[in-house]
Enzyme design. Structure first.
Site, PDB file in Angstrom:
ATOM      1  N   HIS A  21       1.483 -10.910  14.277  1.00 31.83           N
ATOM      2  CA  HIS A  21       0.666 -10.419  13.186  1.00 31.83           C
ATOM      3  C   HIS A  21       1.218  -9.137  12.567  1.00 31.83           C
ATOM      4  O   HIS A  21       1.144  -8.931  11.365  1.00 31.83           O
ATOM      5  CB  HIS A  21      -0.732 -10.174  13.741  1.00 31.83           C
ATOM      6  N   ARG A  81      -6.622  -6.523  21.285  1.00 30.02           N
ATOM      7  CA  ARG A  81      -5.857  -7.692  20.864  1.00 30.02           C
ATOM      8  C   ARG A  81      -4.795  -8.120  21.865  1.00 30.02           C
ATOM      9  O   ARG A  81      -4.652  -9.304  22.163  1.00 30.02           O
ATOM     10  CB  ARG A  81      -5.171  -7.390  19.530  1.00 30.02           C
ATOM     11  N   HIS A 113      -1.764 -11.319  17.493  1.00 35.52           N
ATOM     12  CA  HIS A 113      -3.202 -11.349  17.218  1.00 35.52           C
ATOM     13  C   HIS A 113      -3.826 -12.558  17.906  1.00 35.52           C
ATOM     14  O   HIS A 113      -3.357 -13.670  17.748  1.00 35.52           O
ATOM     15  CB  HIS A 113      -3.426 -11.417  15.704  1.00 35.52           C
ATOM     16  N   LEU A 127       0.822  -1.208   0.000  1.00 38.19           N
ATOM     17  CA  LEU A 127       0.000   0.000   0.000  1.00 38.19           C
ATOM     18  C   LEU A 127       0.850   1.248   0.000  1.00 38.19           C
ATOM     19  O   LEU A 127       0.646   2.165  -0.795  1.00 38.19           O
ATOM     20  CB  LEU A 127      -0.924   0.001   1.216  1.00 38.19           C
ATOM     21  N   ALA A 128       1.818   1.323   0.899  1.00 35.84           N
ATOM     22  CA  ALA A 128       2.626   2.534   1.009  1.00 35.84           C
ATOM     23  C   ALA A 128       3.494   2.725  -0.224  1.00 35.84           C
ATOM     24  O   ALA A 128       3.528   3.808  -0.813  1.00 35.84           O
ATOM     25  CB  ALA A 128       3.484   2.476   2.272  1.00 35.84           C
TER      26      ALA A 128
END
Lengths: 645, 248, 206
Positions: A409, A338, A267, A44-45
């Protein structure tokens, strides 16, 4: 002490980013064409940054180790992306998202960065919708939201259980468009192995062409690392097999400080480990805790009987079950954050009440939800998750409770960056999970996607201009410059040394060993004693690795085992730094829990002594790193104890 | 469990490849197919042999990297699953399993089971996007989208670009992949302004890459791990026909 | 492929309806009336040229497709289980088409060719009904025709709905209807054709 300049702009919190943008130096279009930028990583980045910078007119070179930029592990994010749109009219605002993120991060994040993130969250949704990302919609045709852990408003936008995939494909489309237009040169199956610095500035990289094995030199006026997180230091994690720390680690060794490496997000709802052959762990969405009840038997005997297959979940009567999250945290119950849910599972299993053969697993039971709502409603609500669980475990969660256990995670730590996302190496930037900036000691659900895209689409295009404006007179440096030759030589010698060991153990032997040490001593609960021991174990492992690893094949071919070995070598060094950082932080906060610092199982923060970012400077592999502190100054919020009781 | 494997080994793009026999024992039924190959590779490495190169990454069925043609089927015998989501319990003890790369002229072999699928990227680069620069967007809710259309677009957008459609198709056609992207953007108002150029440019690039033609056999749909539908191909054909008629 | 296919399908309808007139069992009177119309009408002659053009296009297009599709996979799979994901006849359109073409050559040689030659040389048409009676008294010829109808059946079973798919003329709402219509067409038309030689052979039609 605070020699780190985080370059936070002046002015009130809400005006800082605008002030910055209004006064940042600009590069005129004619000059942009002459400036080259390297982007490592296409998640994404990285994809968002590469596309946005190319749109602005910079000449971009993008790199990824996978066969296509579309494969980056951002694609696996399931739940959603937060944005302070307040479309639900439920009182959401930029400030609330900012506050939730800071609190969720256990007050260990930088105020100004998080506020900027919350501000830009709104633009992300606009941008992604315009790109054709098929977000979930209501019947009126407007965007739908769901709620997520750690907040009291509905602000999570989603595309079924594949939000990460859809956002990444949006960014990938934008990137491919720029590739098609000739503004980005894409190098897939290339792995960065060195940063090249000239006169103290990052000027390029050395990358290994994974197909031919050749080392190749690339120049850039600036270098951006968006290479993701290092959760695979634990061997087993929900990360992709190829996710690695190599790019960030090489930068660290070239002078970029590494911040808060010990902050690890575990997680709570993953499928438990079943055997030694296991290569990765699979996450079951956090949303399951909306209807699933977590429990273990009250007695060790019952648990033992279940482990040995003499009893099953249904044999345990209601009064003999310990719904420990509901018992301990009555107000949040199964929906507590979490880190808390994960530690509680560990406690139950450490107490000998785990319910899978390894002893490391608890039940997540949908029986009550099925009774209350009916099978069909439950099935519809969790769509693909149940079949996915059944496919992996061969058990039907509608008939027998799911078995879950926490797994690594996400990592909140990463390369230290200032407000402009520049590392301590001039001209070297770091975005997304690879940096440390926005999540403090714990990340809230649906915030990782937000940060990656904010960094890539809306932050770096402004901040990099502020630096590159002073580089317009720098001509592209030919790659036969001695600094490139030197960096390539370093990489080459290292590779030759590695493949020349010809020892007895495989790369995975070492990786598994490292993972066990990290999980045991630097996992969900850490102690000074254990961490000290772990450091010695890791040092020994490192020595053994360099004298006894066996890598088949040669350097001049497609050799995935060699690629893996290079990454594991870096993980081992990183592991030691994580342990050092965890040992240094004599407090418990978010994803860092030191057993010595607790109030009856609850994390005990020490704001007086540890309200700082620990940024580590690399000296030598065998030498202690040097700690630099960035004090965290809270001007707009009050530090308080996080309570979910 | 014990298995006889026949695995395609090929040193590099230019070398001649062949099927090589391996026997593997003590396999747990709960292992994934890729973990079974991990074990095999571990054995090979310890024996000083070259391990089998194969593509894989997320191992949870979403990245699209894994790509094996197992016992005559793309991603193996499971419906709607990638290779990494295939478990050994789907086979019988003593089975002989063929493992080959996804084969197509447009997917040249890199090594063993690893292929080069960059043709897909080049097709996307011709139009698999909406041309909107960062920062140009209006408020997201200014553009309502029919929920049914949004759902259909999402069905198409679920494609992971693994190439199973090409591998399964007797013609090595890439129509399902290309049509999934064209459909997604044709169903959404955002894709409207560029739809004609998109259809023509992407289809032309697809042909240029050397993929075969669709003869509506349907193997792609049957083997697609994300259950992308053939109706997308019909929609693409429609888009392409209309675009060919009106484009100047 | 789809466009020419649909055109040929249209021709099959016309051909089957006219030839179906033999079942009036009036000694071929009705049949010959329409056959005469088809054999002499000016517009039909133009359409006939179109039909041959369509057929040739269909064949050339098919051959090109076959070649391109074969070239798209230079190295074949050592082991393939295609039956698990698709129907054999949908993968065998080329072979089925070739069989049909082979039949067509024989068929045209039997009826259309002699008739046209006679027309050109004498200006008179042949009695096609009589011709059929003669030809279909031979059991091998009947079997040959029936076999060809099977090829046609499978070719149509895939081809009919495939044409709609290729032309983008489908829609989730109507797909089922297209499929049912396609299957019905693929059964009925070849069946009608197959019954003709059978009817003559067993003397049901006189």
């Amino acid at each position: 002490m605070s020699e780190l300049n985080s370059k936070i702009p002046e002015g009130p919190l809400a005006d800082k980013w605008n002030n910055y943008k209004e006064h940042a130096k600009l590069v005129n279009p004619a000059n942009k064409r002459k400036l080259e930028v390297i982007v490592v990583g296409t998640g994404l980045a990285g994809a968002a940054a590469a596309a946005s910078l190319a749109e602005l007119g910079y000449q971009v070179k993008a790199f990824c180790f996978q066969d296509s930029p579309r494969r980056a592990h951002s694609i696996a994010a399931q739940g959603g992306i937060n944005a302070a749109k307040n479309y639900k009219n439920d009182g959401d605002s930029v400030f609330r998202l900012f506050y939730d993120t800071i609190k969720g991060g256990d007050f260990r994040a930088r105020e100004a960065n998080v506020y900027r993130l919350a501000t830009e969250s709104r633009n992300i949704i606009d941008q992604c919708v315009a790109q054709g990302v098929p977000f979930a919609r209501e019947y009126g045709g407007l965007l739908d939201n769901r709620s997520f852990g750690g907040s009291q408003v509905s602000r999570t936008f989603y595309a079924r259980g594949q939000t990460g995939q859809q956002l990444l494909l949006g960014a990938y489309g934008a990137l491919e468009r720029q590739i098609g237009l000739g503004n980005v040169k894409m190098y897939s199956r290339h792995e960065m192995v060195e940063v090249v610095t000239i006169e103290g500035k990052a000027r390029g990289i050395i990358a290994r062409n994974l197909i031919s094995g050749e080392l190749e030199r690339f120049f850039g006026h600036a270098v951006i690392l968006a290479s993701g997180g290092y959760g695979n230091v634990f061997f087993l994690s929900t990360n992709a097999m190829g996710s690695n720390v190599t790019a960030a680690w090489k930068a660290h060794k070239k002078g970029a400080y590494f911040a808060n490496p010990c902050y690890t997000q575990i997680h709570p709802t993953c499928i438990p480990v079943t055997g030694d052959y296991q290569s990765k762990l699979t996450l079951m969405s956090e949303s399951l805790r909306n209807d699933g009840r977590v429990w273990v038997p009250k007695t060790k005997e019952d648990a033992k009987a279940i482990r040995e297959g003499k009893k099953t979940a249904v044999d345990i009567k209601e009064e003999d079950r310990d719904y420990y999250l509901e018992r301990k945290y009555p107000s949040f119950g199964n929906l507590c954050p979490r880190d808390i849910a994960s530690r509680a599972a560990k406690e139950a299993c450490d107490d000998g009440r785990g319910i899978v053969p390894s002893g490391l697993g608890v039940f997540l039971d949908f029986a009550d939800a099925i009774k209350r709502l009916g099978v069909e409603v439950v099935k519809a609500r969790y769509g693909e998750l149940f079949p996915m669980y059944q496919n992996i475990t061969n058990e039907d969660p509608l008939k027998t409770p799911m078995k879950i256990y926490p797994a690594v995670h996400y990592v909140m730590g990463g390369l230290w960056v200032d407000y402009e996302l520049m590392t301590t190496v001039t001209g070297l930037y770091c975005l997304g999970e690879a940096n440390f900036s926005d999540h403090g000691a714990n990340r809230l659900g649906a915030s990782a996607l937000m940060q990656g895209l904010a960094d890539g689409y809306f932050v770096i295009p402004y901040t990099i201009g502020n630096y590159l404006s002073s580089e317009i007179f720098t001509k592209a440096i030919p790659t036969d410059h001695p600094a490139f030759a030197e960096a390539e030589k370093e990489a080459k010698e290292r590779a030759e040394k590695l493949i020349g060991v010809k020892g007895k153990k495989t790369v995975d032997d070492f990786h598994k060993e490292l993972g066990k040490i990290m999980w045991e001593y630097c996992g969900m609960a850490r102690t000074a004693e254990g961490l000290t021991k772990a450091r010695t174990l890791i040092q020994d492992l490192r020595k053994e690795f360099w004298s006894n690893v066996n890598i088949p094949g040669s350097l001049d071919e497609f050799n995935p085992e060699f690629d893996k070995a290079g990454r594991v070598a870096d993980f081992i060094e990183l592991g030691e730094l994580m342990v050092i950082d965890a040992l240094n932080r004599n407090e418990s906060c978010g994803g860092h829990f030191r057993s010595e610092y607790q109030d009856a199982g609850e994390a005990k923060r020490d704001d007086e002594k540890y309200a700082y970012v620990a940024a580590w400077e690399h000296k030598a592999v065998n030498a202690d790193p040097v700690l630099h502190k960035e004090e965290l100054i809270y001007e707009n919020i009050k530090l308080q104890v996080r309570s979910y009781k | 469990m014990k298995f006889n494997l026949k695995v395609w080994r090929q040193k590099n793009a230019k070398a001649q490849g062949k099927l090589v026999d391996y026997t593997i024992d003590n396999i747990n039924a709960d292992m994934s197919f890729l973990e079974m190959v991990d074990v095999l590779n571990d054995n090979l490495t310890r024996k000083g042999e070259d391990p089998i190169a194969f593509d894989h990454d997320c191992r949870e069925g979403i990245c699209g990297m894994c790509s094996m043609y197992i016992s005559g089927r793309a991603h193996g015998p499971h419906h709607a699953a990638t290779t990494c989501q295939l478990y050994m319990r789907s086979f019988k003890d003593g089975d002989t399993i063929y493992v080959e790369p996804f084969r197509a002229g447009a997917f040249p072999i890199v090594k063993d089971l690893v292929t080069d699928r960059s043709a897909f990227d080049r097709i996307i680069a011709k139009g698999g996007f909406v041309s909107v620069n960062t920062g140009q967007a209006q408020d997201a809710n200014n553009l309502p989208v029919d929920k049914a259309d949004a759902e259909k677009a999402m069905d198409a957008a679920a494609c992971i670009g693994c190439g199973a459609c090409v591998a399964a198709c007797p013609n090595s056609a890439a129509m399902l992949f290309v049509s999934a992207k064209i459909s997604q953007l044709a169903l959404l108002p955002q894709g409207g302004p560029e739809r004609n150029n998109r259809a023509i440019n992407m289809v032309n690039q697809m042909d240029e890459e050397g993929f075969g033609n669709c003869t509506n056999i349907g193997a792609c749909e049957a083997e697609c791990p994300k259950e992308i539908k053939l109706t997308n191909i019909a929609r693409m054909n429609r888009e392409y026909l209309v675009a060919s008629l009106v484009n100047e | 492929m789809g466009l020419t296919g649909l055109f040929l399908i249209f021709f099959l309808v016309v051909h089957a309806s006219i030839n179906g007139c033999i079942w009036f069992n009036d000694g071929g009177k009705t049949f010959l009336y329409y056959a005469h119309f088809m054999g002499t009408n000016f517009l039909v002659h133009i359409a006939e040229v179109g039909l041959f053009a369509g057929l040739i296009l269909h064949i050339v297009d098919g051959l090109l497709l076959w070649k391109q599709n074969r070239d798209a996979r230079p190295e074949k799979y050592a082991y393939s289980n295609a039956n698990a994901n698709s129907k054999w006849y949908s993968r065998s359109m080329g072979i089925l088409g070739t069989l049909i073409l082979f039949f067509l050559i024989v068929h045209l040689r039997n009826f259309w060719g002699p008739n046209r030659l006679n027309q050109i040389s004498t200006g008179e048409e042949l009695n096609l009904f009589q011709l059929m009676q003669e030809d279909f008294s031979n059991v091998w010829m009947v079997l040959f025709y029936v076999a060809a109808c099977f090829s046609l059946f499978w070719h149509l079973l895939h081809g009919f709905k495939s044409a709609f798919q290729s032309l983008g003329l489908n829609n989730v709402k109507y797909n089922k209807a297209i499929e049912i219509a396609g299957t019905a067409f693929a059964i009925i038309v070849p069946l009608v054709f197959a019954l003709m030689p059978i009817s003559f052979y067993f003397g049901w039609v006189k």
